[in-house]
Design a protein around this motif. Structure first.
Motif, mmCIF file in Angstrom:
data_model
loop_
_atom_site.group_PDB
_atom_site.id
_atom_site.type_symbol
_atom_site.label_atom_id
_atom_site.label_comp_id
_atom_site.label_asym_id
_atom_site.label_seq_id
_atom_site.Cartn_x
_atom_site.Cartn_y
_atom_site.Cartn_z
ATOM 1 N N ASP A 9 0.834 -1.220 0.000
ATOM 2 C CA ASP A 9 0.000 0.000 0.000
ATOM 3 C C ASP A 9 0.856 1.253 0.000
ATOM 4 O OD1 ASP A 9 -2.320 -1.536 0.015
ATOM 5 O OD2 ASP A 9 -2.647 -1.310 2.185
ATOM 6 N N VAL A 10 1.887 1.274 0.845
ATOM 7 C CA VAL A 10 2.771 2.441 0.921
ATOM 8 C C VAL A 10 3.548 2.599 -0.384
ATOM 9 C CG1 VAL A 10 4.841 3.344 2.077
ATOM 10 C CG2 VAL A 10 2.924 2.482 3.426
ATOM 11 N N ALA A 11 4.075 1.495 -0.911
ATOM 12 C CA ALA A 11 4.867 1.556 -2.140
ATOM 13 C C ALA A 11 4.050 2.076 -3.321
ATOM 14 C CB ALA A 11 5.438 0.178 -2.457
ATOM 15 N N ALA A 12 2.765 1.770 -3.370
ATOM 16 C CA ALA A 12 1.918 2.252 -4.462
ATOM 17 C C ALA A 12 1.792 3.777 -4.442
ATOM 18 C CB ALA A 12 0.535 1.604 -4.402
ATOM 19 N N GLN A 13 2.116 4.397 -3.329
ATOM 20 C CA GLN A 13 2.037 5.860 -3.226
ATOM 21 C C GLN A 13 3.356 6.554 -3.592
ATOM 22 O OE1 GLN A 13 -0.983 7.162 -2.791
ATOM 23 N NE2 GLN A 13 -1.599 5.000 -2.724
ATOM 24 N N PHE A 14 4.425 5.760 -3.779
ATOM 25 C CA PHE A 14 5.728 6.357 -4.101
ATOM 26 C C PHE A 14 5.646 7.124 -5.421
ATOM 27 C CE2 PHE A 14 8.686 3.030 -1.887
ATOM 28 C CZ PHE A 14 8.181 3.403 -0.659
ATOM 29 N N PRO A 15 6.350 8.262 -5.507
ATOM 30 C CA PRO A 15 6.408 8.987 -6.790
ATOM 31 C C PRO A 15 7.347 8.269 -7.764
ATOM 32 C CG PRO A 15 7.768 10.071 -5.163
ATOM 33 C CD PRO A 15 7.069 8.942 -4.454
#
Length: 148
Positions: free
Chosen positions: A140-146
């Motif tokens: 979930d967090v990685a999907a938010q990475f730019p």
């Protein structure tokens, strides 16, 4: 900021590898690859990230940032990639994966749509016994990475 986001989950970066491509189809499989043959992407960036909790548990995360020519194509790609069994984008090949017997199964998956950009992230155990919740949170967090 990748490191900061993972630190909030109690994870520290062990290794990070990133690469950019101009084509997507050669780096995809299944129906996702067929989609790219019909609708070529503008660019593909991939990252492989290994993080650990300091207690012997390692999480490996693969992230793909796909820029499509149009937002409607990006939406169609995300809809397709989000379906179980439809295929995906290959993780960056790395000795880390082979040496640890790492295999991505789609169990801990997240995606994000931002206009013509689709971000696909998947996490799996790279060693030890990370909790399923940690794997889900990492995806979930990685999907938010730019885009790197």
């Amino acid at each position: 900021k990748h490191e900061d986001a993972m630190k909030r989950l109690g994870l520290k970066t062990i290794k990070k590898v990133a690469k950019r491509e101009l084509k997507c189809a050669p780096y995809a499989f299944g129906q996702v690859q067929q989609f790219f043959v019909r609708h070529p992407c503008k660019s593909l960036s991939r990252m492989l990230l290994a993080v650990g909790d300091g207690g012997g548990n390692t999480v490996v995360v693969t992230i793909a940032w796909v820029r499509m020519p149009k937002a409607a194509q990006a939406r169609d790609l995300r809809d397709l990639a989000d379906r179980d069994g439809s295929g995906n984008i290959y993780a960056l090949p790395d000795a880390l994966l082979k040496g640890a017997g790492v295999r991505f199964t789609g169990d801990h998956y997240a995606s994000r749509l931002d206009g013509a950009l689709v971000v696909i992230a998947e996490a799996t155990s790279g060693g030890g016994h990370p909790a399923p919740g940690v794997l889900e949170d990492a995806a979930d967090v990685a999907a938010q990475f730019p885009v790197p």
